[in-house]
Enzyme design. Structure first.
Site, PDB file in Angstrom:
ATOM      1  N   ASP A 432       9.144  10.040  -4.213  1.00 14.82           N
ATOM      2  CA  ASP A 432      10.156  10.055  -5.259  1.00 14.82           C
ATOM      3  C   ASP A 432      10.262  11.436  -5.905  1.00 14.82           C
ATOM      4  O   ASP A 432       9.271  12.150  -6.070  1.00 14.82           O
ATOM      5  CB  ASP A 432       9.767   9.016  -6.321  1.00 14.82           C
ATOM      6  CG  ASP A 432      10.784   8.873  -7.421  1.00 14.82           C
ATOM      7  OD1 ASP A 432      11.906   8.438  -7.131  1.00 14.82           O
ATOM      8  OD2 ASP A 432      10.454   9.211  -8.575  1.00 14.82           O
ATOM      9  N   GLU A 485      12.860  12.012  -1.104  1.00 15.04           N
ATOM     10  CA  GLU A 485      14.061  11.903  -1.929  1.00 15.04           C
ATOM     11  C   GLU A 485      14.281  13.296  -2.535  1.00 15.04           C
ATOM     12  O   GLU A 485      13.781  13.606  -3.613  1.00 15.04           O
ATOM     13  CB  GLU A 485      13.902  10.861  -3.032  1.00 15.04           C
ATOM     14  CG  GLU A 485      15.205  10.625  -3.782  1.00 15.04           C
ATOM     15  CD  GLU A 485      15.008  10.296  -5.260  1.00 15.04           C
ATOM     16  OE1 GLU A 485      15.981   9.872  -5.893  1.00 15.04           O
ATOM     17  OE2 GLU A 485      13.903  10.481  -5.770  1.00 15.04           O
TER      18      GLU A 485
END
Length: 763
Positions: A432, A485
């Site tokens: 993330d 990401e």
């Protein structure tokens, strides 16, 4: 003796199991004297929890004239030592909970036990301070080097048998602490009696506590450099209490895996050359109220029925605030206790593997919250975070960023990635917020950030960390894939770490990258009314300019259906029929586009409302009693067929990362809102995808095609009535004609259904 009697300090202990009573040796008792007094400074530091070597003061030690025994047991009325042959020696009360005696006539320290009496109850316990360190020199060396790839075996709480006695070894890294004590429910949260010893320059503190086992709840009482105390959860805890409670729990692994077949074959083919279709799930809200084991009864069957190859769990590691959806982590090594135990989570992963479904998990090494019982200033000074606030304070989320330049912190995170893959059999990690890690000026204004040593904005420490993490995971965990990401155009996200790019950096080493540009552009296009789409045609084609710069996955994730962004079907223009048609056409385009696919739960059946972490998907939309249930079931049926055809068609996935796997047929038909392209597998077999993003039927629409095939037959049409479409489908193959078109020697004439995507293969 109860399982938690060792180290008890409270006034009202739990009732112990009976032990055989020793007979006092009256002659020996007459000979016992008070041990030599402690140095006043040592005594003060011991009682204050500030002594680095409590084992040097407590326990049994040879001294002039015999063996000195000293015990720290606050609240105890009496303490005795049980020696071999049943000899019982009563200790003198020195005050402040310290009891001692000098036992003469002994030349070496014998095996002994303690008898501790509290308000009439006497406990038989082993003395934690008679044991040697339970952590080996190799572990300490690797910790000191920041290279312990199995850090969870060395730090934290580990049930073990040490010197023939069963108990739990507690270890914690706290290099700035003046002292550390372990405390828990078995001490009634008074840690005075259990100071830990410092193991040299590594900053590791250790204590083996006999008699403590699984289920014990604990924290560390840390004395800060200024002498104040802070009570902290274990950073390495592998199990936690259920929030809002914040303590750590002693645990061990007991799950017997049944996924040998899956694990043996999962790495047989590189992921970028294999079908990969991901269903993203927020476990607490997929079916609110279900535990890990209850989810294991429902989720695998649902995902398998829809044909997805993988599930991706939104962040699972323990987090105190439910509203963070798991992205503000305090227990990096523990699955959230809201849904069960770590073994329960393993059971869920195992069930998915046995159903033939891979398991990916969101992993959050970018930041952590400031809770005063967790990682923030863990031992009284910045430890896991950078000491400079300009490098530690995350400007967007009010959290703290890790200090990737500190080898122990980097080790904590690298080992954590390995831990989830090895101990929970995960098949991949989606990392993330990578962009926030890579740039020193991320969301910061000029003057609020520090440039790197070369004057640039790149966080060189974060680059090195990500490279090390990926290299270590791929080395240790065959078949695992990592996803980034990363929302910028950082060069080489999926390039190998040993290949230097034009920017002077080696690749980050990820297996795949989320294509945030494709997501932003394509959603921007389909949100427009069809009459305006011709002015935004390039937003659907631009992704092919850079499609092969990285190994991409196309994400329609949870971030796109919350915070006022609306659900996928609700983004679409037009009436209810047109919205669903746009939705279906878009999914057909997405599944045919180069790159893998990810779809968030609820979007597979065109949920109209934004996702709510409290309520989850609106399953009632498909209930037979709901008047529009067929509309939602139709979209779900399409997703099932998309996955079925996709998985069986190598043209759609085998050359996702090779330019030879894609050719435009019509990429410039802006006036028509039409896109047509070919996909090829490794041997050249094609699939033709045609998308009509206009609400009109286009008859006799001519498209150039290869001249090597006599006819093309539909294999999927999103306008099929089964999906809720208008039924403009081609029941017969379309024949190839020797009419040059779109720069090709042959062409076909076909009817394009309204707001639909059609897939065709050579007949």
């Amino acid at each position: 003796m109860t399982a938690r009697s060792a180290g008890r300090t409270a006034r009202k202990p739990k009732t112990p199991a009976p032990r055989a009573e020793a007979t006092p040796d009256r002659a020996a008792a007459r000979q016992v004297r008070q041990a030599p007094p402690l140095d006043p400074g040592d005594r003060a530091r011991l009682l204050a929890g500030e002594h680095h070597d409590p084992h040097g003061l407590l326990g049994a030690h040879p001294v002039k004239g015999g063996i000195a025994v000293r015990v720290l047991r606050p609240w105890a009325k009496e303490v005795a030592v049980l020696l071999p042959k049943g000899r019982r020696v009563q200790l003198h009360d020195e005050g402040d909970g310290i009891f001692s005696a000098l036992v003469p006539l002994l030349r070496k320290v014998p095996a002994y036990e303690l008898r501790v009496r509290y308000d009439g109850d006497e406990l038989a316990v082993d003395d934690p301070y008679r044991f040697l360190p339970a952590l080996g020199d190799l572990d300490l060396h690797l910790i000191g080097e920041g290279r312990h790839e199995e850090l969870w075996t060395a730090l934290g709480a580990r049930v073990m048998t040490h010197q023939g006695v069963t108990g739990t070894r507690f270890t914690v890294w706290a290099p700035n602490a003046r002292g550390v004590r372990v405390t828990g429910d078995w001490t009634y949260w008074d840690g005075t009696a259990l100071p830990m010893r410092s193991l040299g320059s590594t900053g590791v503190w250790e204590l083996f506590v006999p008699g403590i086992g699984e289920g014990a709840v604990y924290k560390f009482d840390i004395t800060r450099p200024d002498g104040s105390h802070t009570l902290r959860a274990d950073p390495m805890a592998r199990r936690t209490e259920c929030p809002p409670h914040t303590a750590s729990v002693v645990t061990d692994d007991h799950h017997v895996w049944q996924d040998d077949e899956w694990m043996a074959r999962r790495g047989a083919r590189p992921h970028h050359e294999a079908p990969l279709s991901v269903y993203e799930v927020h476990l607490p809200s997929w079916r609110p109220g279900l535990t890990y084991r209850q989810l294991a009864e429902q989720l695998p069957a649902y995902v398998r029925d829809l044909g997805f190859t993988h599930v991706e769990f939104m962040a699972v590691a323990e987090h105190p605030f439910h509203g963070s959806w798991g992205y503000q982590v305090t227990g990096f090594y523990a699955p959230t206790a809201r849904l069960g135990t770590p073994d329960d989570f393993r059971f869920l992963v195992d069930a998915l593997h046995q159903a033939g479904i891979g398991v990916l998990m969101d992993w959050v090494p970018a930041h952590f919250p400031r809770d005063d019982w967790a990682l923030a200033e863990f031992d009284g000074r910045p430890l896991y975070e950078h000491e400079d606030p300009r490098r530690s304070a995350h400007p967007d989320w009010g959290t703290l960023e890790f200090d990737y330049g500190r080898k122990e912190v980097r080790n904590f995170l690298v080992a954590n990635a390995v831990y989830w893959c090895e101990r929970f059999h995960l098949d991949g990690l989606r990392v993330d917020a990578v962009a926030s890690m890579l740039y020193l000026d991320y969301s910061r204004e000029g003057g609020d950030w520090l440039p790197n040593e070369f004057g640039g904005r790149e966080n060189l420490d974060a680059v090195a960390f990500l490279q090390e993490m990926n290299a270590t995971v791929y080395k240790r965990c065959p078949g695992v894939v990592t996803f980034a990401e990363e929302s910028t155009a950082w060069d080489g996200v999926t390039r190998p770490t040993d290949q230097v790019g034009p920017g002077g950096f080696g690749g980050l080493g990820f297996g795949m990258k989320w294509n945030m540009g494709w997501m932003h552009d394509s959603l921007g296009y389909v949100e427009k009314d069809p009459v305006h789409r011709k002015y935004h045609h390039h937003e659907m084609t631009f992704s092919m300019v850079y499609a092969y710069s990285e190994n991409y996955i196309l994400p329609i994730s949870h971030d796109e259906v919350v915070h006022g962004k609306r659900s996928l079907v609700s983004k679409m223009p037009g009436d209810w029929w047109q919205r669903r048609a746009n939705h279906r056409a878009y999914l057909g385009f997405m599944w045919a586009h180069p790159g893998k696919q990810l779809l968030f739960m609820g979007q597979e059946f065109a949920q109209g409302a934004e996702w709510s972490a409290e309520h989850g998907p609106e399953w009632w939309l498909m209930d037979e009693t709901y008047h529009s249930a067929g509309d939602h079931r139709g979209v779900r049926d399409l997703v099932r067929d998309l996955n079925t055809v996709y998985t069986a068609t190598p043209s759609l996935w085998e050359r996702d990362t090779a330019p030879e796997g894609f050719q435009w047929i019509a990429g410039d038909a802006a006036e028509d809102n039409v896109f047509a392209f070919l996909r090829f597998d490794a041997v050249g077999s094609p699939l033709l995808a045609v998308c009509n993003f206009s609400p009109v039927v286009r008859h006799d629409y001519r498209l150039g095609v290869p001249d090597s095939f006599a006819a093309w037959a539909e294999v999927l049409n999103t306008d099929d009535v089964r999906y809720g479409g208008s039924g403009v489908v081609g029941t017969d193959p379309v024949k190839t004609e020797s009419v040059p078109w779109h720069g090709r020697p042959a062409s076909v004439r076909m009817t394009l259904p309204p707001l639909a995507t059609v897939w065709l293969r050579p007949a």
